[in-house]
Write an enzyme that holds these catalytic residues in place. Sequence first.
Site: not given
Ligand code: F6R
Length: 234
Positions: A67, A135, A142
Amino acid sequence: MKVIVTNSYDETCAVIANMIKELVNAKPDAKLGLATGGTPVPIYKKLIEMNKAGEVDFSRVHTVNLDEYCGIPGTHDQSYRYFMDTNLFDHINIDKKNTFVASGMGDFEANARELEEKVREGGAADLQLLGIGHNGHIGFNEPCESFPAAVHPVELTESTIQANSRLFDRVEDVPTRAITMGIGTILKARRILLIAGADKREIVEKALTGPVTPWVPASVLQLHRDVTVITCGE
Ligand code: F6R
């Protein structure tokens, strides 16, 4: 689904870095799907060390990232392109031409199509690394009413904006949109590694043992044939 619970977060990251090393050693032109966020940073550090020690060669590896934020260029220090360059690519012997992070600038629909093409190019990823949001989001998928199949631009939820604001000066600076691989795109990978720190224990348990529902996007991983979840007990 395989679940590995290690004694520490450092061990979790070492286990994953070793899996990636073994994959690349067995298949030097492997295609890796990569993630950003705080969770994988120590994994990338270990891969840099392994590369510098001559234990793994990335010269023929291809990567595609999950992403990217919309509205900030790849040179912005919070863009995922910048993150990947500074946390991994600039320190290993990968050919940057073989690394792809979607552009978040200009025509978002065209950028999404370009990412989908990169996911298809050369066939499915040999391995997709995933973190998980509090979440249950994976990539930027999401919680919502139905699983999005393909790469798409997405509006970030308030909880994700708040969680990501720790990396920005002000919460108003956090982009509100992103381009993300869809759930269908993620499931195309041959093998999926989900990494989660102890702070994500509750949502990981819900995703792995609860009903498969788009309201907990990571629950869809229950349907993939080769998923390993690596987490730690403390
Ligand atoms: C990042 C991504 C997100 C993160 C998720 C957890 O490329 O796709 O889904 O993996 O938000 O983020 P952290 O590791 O910062 O808790």
